[in-house]
Design an enzyme around this catalytic site. Structure first.
Site, PDB file in Angstrom:
ATOM      1  CB  CYS A   1      -4.098  -1.084  11.299  1.00 43.75           C
ATOM      2  SG  CYS A   1      -3.363  -0.052  10.016  1.00 43.75           S
ATOM      3  CG  ASN A   2      -9.814   1.081   9.217  1.00 40.42           C
ATOM      4  OD1 ASN A   2     -10.964   0.744   8.999  1.00 40.42           O
ATOM      5  ND2 ASN A   2      -9.455   1.638  10.359  1.00 40.42           N
ATOM      6  CB  THR A   3      -3.768   1.073   6.336  1.00 36.50           C
ATOM      7  OG1 THR A   3      -4.389   2.340   6.553  1.00 36.50           O
ATOM      8  CG2 THR A   3      -2.870   1.136   5.135  1.00 36.50           C
TER       9      THR A   3
ATOM     10  CB  CYS B   1      -7.691   5.948   9.774  1.00 32.43           C
ATOM     11  SG  CYS B   1      -6.029   5.976  10.512  1.00 32.43           S
TER      12      CYS B   1
ATOM     13  CE1 TYR C   1       3.539   0.049   9.075  1.00 32.01           C
ATOM     14  CE2 TYR C   1       1.820  -1.615   8.840  1.00 32.01           C
ATOM     15  CZ  TYR C   1       3.047  -1.226   9.341  1.00 32.01           C
ATOM     16  OH  TYR C   1       3.784  -2.117  10.100  1.00 32.01           O
ATOM     17  N   GLY C   2      -0.322   4.085   5.415  1.00 31.47           N
ATOM     18  CA  GLY C   2      -1.366   4.422   4.434  1.00 31.47           C
ATOM     19  C   GLY C   2      -0.900   5.105   3.171  1.00 31.47           C
TER      20      GLY C   2
ATOM     21  CG  ASP D   1      -2.480   1.080  14.314  1.00 31.65           C
ATOM     22  OD1 ASP D   1      -2.982   0.960  13.178  1.00 31.65           O
ATOM     23  OD2 ASP D   1      -2.161   2.190  14.782  1.00 31.65           O
ATOM     24  CB  SER D   2       0.649   1.517  11.006  1.00 30.13           C
ATOM     25  OG  SER D   2      -0.274   2.550  11.308  1.00 30.13           O
TER      26      SER D   2
END
Ligand code: DGL
Length: 261
Positions: free
Chosen positions: A75-77, A186, A44-45, A12-13
């Site tokens: 991480c969705n982004t 998120c 990141y988003g 993840d970010s």
């Protein structure tokens, strides 16, 4: 080392993917996990797409070089920016990304108002636009970008006045009283779920994709003959680009944090 004994890599970010890691550990207690959080470059988003893609690829490569047998992009982004490219690069590695859990929210109630909270980048990407389009005839789907929300979790702030004020403003911007359900798009947001629930009201159902993502990883490992069934409890190794003791402590705290997922 036998392939199935190797750890599952989770990326993840920052610390948000630990909401997915909690589910992975719950569903696959025998597995070892190596969690990489890139808090130095978070968020990141709100970054350009190319930069997020490069950061994601670099971090996934790092996990594979450190012995991961499979990858969860928690991480969705990062998923929306890089999962297609990662699948091309590593066709033989079981790789699962996460995306906003719109489907269960839409199916839960006919013609409802479904608010999708996510980063600006996730909501802008074609992947999300397509997903939303698939269900747009069944519900009123309202994308709600939340710049600044993940930063609370990165700082370990999971409740309190400042956070509550932020959520009130956010939900007021989409007419708080009309919402039937909220999708947490998120992986940082499940950690502030209780505040979101309080502001939205108890009649609002909240969905997130952590459990579904963990189920998918388990299925993929089983199909590939890579599931670890040793019968001994696995362990979790945290790595963070910030590389401070406080950051690793925050990771460990979040793994056991009581908020529902
Ligand atoms: N945890 C993240 C997600 O699921 C990203 C937050 C960010 O880096 O902006 O989208």
């Amino acid at each position: 080392m036998e392939e199935c004994m190797k750890p599952v890599g989770v990326f993840d970010s920052g610390v948000g993917g630990i909401s997915v890691l909690r589910e992975l550990v719950k569903q696959m207690p025998d597995e070892d996990f190596i969690y990489m959080g890139d808090s130095v470059h978070a968020p990141y988003g709100t970054k350009p797409l190319d930069e997020v893609r490069k950061l994601t690829i670099d971090n996934v490569r790092f996990l594979l070089e450190n012995g991961a047998k499979s990858i969860v992009v928690a991480c969705n982004t990062a998923t929306s920016a890089a999962v297609a490219r990662l699948r091309e690069m590593y066709p033989d590695v079981p790789l699962v990304g996460i995306e906003p859990a719109i489907k269960p929210a839409v199916l839960y109630k006919k013609d409802s108002c479904v608010v999708v909270m996510a980063t600006p980048m996730t909501l802008k990407q074609e992947k999300f636009q397509k997903l939303m389009h698939n269900y747009s005839s069944m519900a009123d789907i309202v994308p709600l970008p939340c710049p600044g929300l993940m930063e609370f979790v990165e700082r370990g702030i999971l409740d309190g006045e400042e956070l509550t004020g932020y959520i009130i403003n956010l939900l007021d911007s989409v007419n708080r009283r009309q919402i039937d359900s909220i999708v947490l798009g998120c992986t940082h947001y499940p950690f502030v779920r209780d505040v979101i629930q309080k502001v939205a009201g108890n009649s609002v159902l909240i969905f997130d994709g952590g459990a579904g993502t963990a189920r998918e990883m388990k299925r993929r490992l089983f199909n590939a003959g890579l599931l670890n069934n040793s019968g001994r409890a696995g362990n979790v190794k945290f790595i963070n680009s910030l590389n401070t003791e406080e950051e690793i402590k925050l990771c460990q705290f979040l793994l056991t944090y009581g908020g529902r997922n």
